[in-house]
Design an enzyme around this catalytic site. Structure first.
Site, PDB file in Angstrom:
ATOM      1  N   LYS A 157     -26.458  11.631 -12.486  1.00  0.00           N
ATOM      2  CA  LYS A 157     -27.649  12.434 -12.252  1.00  0.00           C
ATOM      3  C   LYS A 157     -28.791  11.527 -11.819  1.00  0.00           C
ATOM      4  O   LYS A 157     -29.047  10.489 -12.426  1.00  0.00           O
ATOM      5  CB  LYS A 157     -28.031  13.183 -13.532  1.00  0.00           C
ATOM      6  CG  LYS A 157     -29.081  14.261 -13.324  1.00  0.00           C
ATOM      7  CD  LYS A 157     -29.257  15.086 -14.588  1.00  0.00           C
ATOM      8  CE  LYS A 157     -30.256  16.205 -14.382  1.00  0.00           C
ATOM      9  NZ  LYS A 157     -30.428  17.016 -15.620  1.00  0.00           N
ATOM     10  N   ARG A 200     -20.998  13.304 -18.300  1.00  0.00           N
ATOM     11  CA  ARG A 200     -21.038  14.693 -17.873  1.00  0.00           C
ATOM     12  C   ARG A 200     -19.683  15.029 -17.263  1.00  0.00           C
ATOM     13  O   ARG A 200     -18.958  14.146 -16.787  1.00  0.00           O
ATOM     14  CB  ARG A 200     -22.154  14.930 -16.860  1.00  0.00           C
ATOM     15  CG  ARG A 200     -23.550  14.587 -17.385  1.00  0.00           C
ATOM     16  CD  ARG A 200     -24.598  14.701 -16.286  1.00  0.00           C
ATOM     17  NE  ARG A 200     -25.940  14.410 -16.759  1.00  0.00           N
ATOM     18  CZ  ARG A 200     -26.481  13.189 -16.782  1.00  0.00           C
ATOM     19  NH1 ARG A 200     -25.778  12.141 -16.338  1.00  0.00           N
ATOM     20  NH2 ARG A 200     -27.714  13.009 -17.228  1.00  0.00           N
ATOM     21  N   ARG A 209     -20.667  15.779 -24.895  1.00  0.00           N
ATOM     22  CA  ARG A 209     -21.718  14.796 -24.585  1.00  0.00           C
ATOM     23  C   ARG A 209     -22.796  14.817 -25.668  1.00  0.00           C
ATOM     24  O   ARG A 209     -23.249  13.759 -26.126  1.00  0.00           O
ATOM     25  CB  ARG A 209     -22.316  15.115 -23.224  1.00  0.00           C
ATOM     26  CG  ARG A 209     -23.471  14.225 -22.779  1.00  0.00           C
ATOM     27  CD  ARG A 209     -23.850  14.567 -21.345  1.00  0.00           C
ATOM     28  NE  ARG A 209     -25.153  14.062 -20.936  1.00  0.00           N
ATOM     29  CZ  ARG A 209     -25.368  12.849 -20.438  1.00  0.00           C
ATOM     30  NH1 ARG A 209     -24.357  12.009 -20.315  1.00  0.00           N
ATOM     31  NH2 ARG A 209     -26.569  12.466 -20.061  1.00  0.00           N
ATOM     32  N   HIS A 214     -20.054  20.066 -21.996  1.00  0.00           N
ATOM     33  CA  HIS A 214     -21.301  19.356 -22.310  1.00  0.00           C
ATOM     34  C   HIS A 214     -21.505  19.206 -23.818  1.00  0.00           C
ATOM     35  O   HIS A 214     -22.260  18.323 -24.249  1.00  0.00           O
ATOM     36  CB  HIS A 214     -22.486  20.087 -21.688  1.00  0.00           C
ATOM     37  CG  HIS A 214     -23.562  19.170 -21.200  1.00  0.00           C
ATOM     38  ND1 HIS A 214     -23.396  18.300 -20.145  1.00  0.00           N
ATOM     39  CD2 HIS A 214     -24.833  18.975 -21.640  1.00  0.00           C
ATOM     40  CE1 HIS A 214     -24.505  17.619 -19.938  1.00  0.00           C
ATOM     41  NE2 HIS A 214     -25.391  18.001 -20.840  1.00  0.00           N
ATOM     42  N   HIS A 230     -29.947   8.699 -19.319  1.00  0.00           N
ATOM     43  CA  HIS A 230     -31.215   9.429 -19.336  1.00  0.00           C
ATOM     44  C   HIS A 230     -32.307   8.590 -18.692  1.00  0.00           C
ATOM     45  O   HIS A 230     -32.330   7.363 -18.825  1.00  0.00           O
ATOM     46  CB  HIS A 230     -31.625   9.777 -20.765  1.00  0.00           C
ATOM     47  CG  HIS A 230     -30.842  10.916 -21.336  1.00  0.00           C
ATOM     48  ND1 HIS A 230     -30.821  11.205 -22.682  1.00  0.00           N
ATOM     49  CD2 HIS A 230     -30.059  11.858 -20.742  1.00  0.00           C
ATOM     50  CE1 HIS A 230     -30.059  12.269 -22.899  1.00  0.00           C
ATOM     51  NE2 HIS A 230     -29.596  12.679 -21.740  1.00  0.00           N
ATOM     52  N   TYR A 254     -31.761  14.416 -29.725  1.00  0.00           N
ATOM     53  CA  TYR A 254     -30.613  14.319 -30.623  1.00  0.00           C
ATOM     54  C   TYR A 254     -31.012  13.883 -32.020  1.00  0.00           C
ATOM     55  O   TYR A 254     -30.233  14.037 -32.958  1.00  0.00           O
ATOM     56  CB  TYR A 254     -29.575  13.355 -30.039  1.00  0.00           C
ATOM     57  CG  TYR A 254     -29.019  13.848 -28.722  1.00  0.00           C
ATOM     58  CD1 TYR A 254     -28.228  14.983 -28.668  1.00  0.00           C
ATOM     59  CD2 TYR A 254     -29.326  13.204 -27.535  1.00  0.00           C
ATOM     60  CE1 TYR A 254     -27.740  15.457 -27.469  1.00  0.00           C
ATOM     61  CE2 TYR A 254     -28.839  13.669 -26.321  1.00  0.00           C
ATOM     62  CZ  TYR A 254     -28.052  14.798 -26.302  1.00  0.00           C
ATOM     63  OH  TYR A 254     -27.577  15.269 -25.102  1.00  0.00           O
TER      64      TYR A 254
END
Length: 337
Positions: free
Chosen positions: A177, A152, A286, A283, A309, A318
């Site tokens: 995150k 990120r 990414r 982003h 994640h 994706y």
């Protein structure tokens, strides 16, 4: 209840005797829980706006009707997105639960706005190359690093010198995150450029030390445990800002990292010069990183770990944008003839 447009409602006026004390307590509580400065600013803005929209009444005197009316106004009159509406709700829930310590049953009954499920924008390899070709210098390096690592943008900007391991070809992402650390790949093609960036950061740090500065921001616990670590070169930002600035929390003059918004501006110009119709943000790189790895046959759990994640379900989005059409289905029209 008289609601006003956002720009006219958010005010820095501290004339009311109770409001500054309440907001100061909000700030204190946010910092105790180690929320980011961006979250602090956003929560303060929403709480201030909520109070002003209700005639400066204290939140203890308000309740479910006022909160629901406020959120409805944002959606109907303000036409804000679902994520913005949920952000405002999170700020108010923090106020009542964490600051005012009011355990009110109706708080759990307030329904969050449903966020639309959108397919991420992904660039082809040729489009990535075209955008990067219209960048140069540090912005080229940062954009290349985003595409080459899947980080990120803030994770990239917050990299410290010590987080880049050239011998192992890996980068350690700290407090991503969810406050989780992880490792990702260091693109070998960027090693030389990153080494030059380290040399540049060293020169800036040495100059700061000569002028009596040179202390990087450290989390509070580390700053107390290792009081000299802030001056250590390894803790300096890999992408330091050109000028020193005042830390908004401590008031201390430090050298922060590069402003992420500066990358956004050059990406917009690069997209136009590359004649790409898709929107391109930091982003987007990414998203493209993850999709291109899956196209090359990498396991989805490997990609999940590189992205940081929480679960594989998030990464599976994706699989819907792989270079195979809609779900890998061959159109019957292409089978004619």
């Amino acid at each position: 209840m008289d609601y006003q447009p956002q720009k006219s409602v958010i005010s820095t006026d501290a004339s009311a005797p109770s409001r500054p004390r309440l907001l100061d307590e909000v700030r204190r509580r946010i910092r105790v829980k180690h929320y980011s400065l961006r979250t602090e600013r956003v929560y303060i803005a929403w709480i201030r706006r909520f109070i002003l929209a209700n005639g400066k009444r204290h939140p203890r005197d308000l309740g479910q009707p006022e909160i629901e009316a406020f959120l409805s106004h944002l959606a109907v009159e303000g036409q804000v997105s679902a994520s913005t509406q949920n952000q405002a709700l999170s700020a108010l829930l923090f106020l009542y639960r964490e600051v005012l310590a009011m355990e009110l049953p109706w708080l759990d009954g307030i329904v969050r706005a449903k966020r639309p499920q959108r397919v991420p924008t992904v660039l082809s390899k040729q489009e990535v190359a075209a955008v990067l070709a219209h960048l140069d210098g540090r912005m080229w390096l940062i954009a290349s690093l985003l595409y080459g690592t899947g980080m990120r943008v803030l994770e990239c900007m917050r990299l410290r010198v010590k987080d880049v391991d050239f011998s192992r070809n890996e980068i350690t992402v700290r407090e991503g995150k969810g406050a989780k650390d992880r490792r990702t790949v260091l693109p070998q093609s960027l090693a030389s450029a990153l080494e030059r960036e380290v040399v540049r950061a060293r020169a800036l740090h040495d100059d700061d030390l000569r002028q009596g500065f040179g202390e990087a921001y450290l989390p509070a616990a580390l700053a107390r445990k290792y009081p000299q670590a802030a001056r250590d070169f390894g803790w300096q930002y890999l992408f330091p800002a050109a000028r020193r600035s005042l830390d908004p929390k401590s008031g201390q003059e430090r050298r922060h990292h590069v402003d992420p918004e500066s990358l956004g501006r050059v990406l917009r110009r690069a997209r136009l010069r590359a004649d790409i119709a898709k929107p391109v943000t930091a982003h987007t790189f990414r998203h493209s990183f993850a999709t291109h790895l899956l196209e090359r046959g990498y396991d989805i759990r490997t990609v999940q770990e590189l992205l940081g994640h929480k679960d594989v379900a998030t990464t599976q989005i994706y699989t819907h944008v792989l270079n195979r059409g809609a779900g890998g289905v061959l159109s019957p029209l292409d089978g004619l003839g």
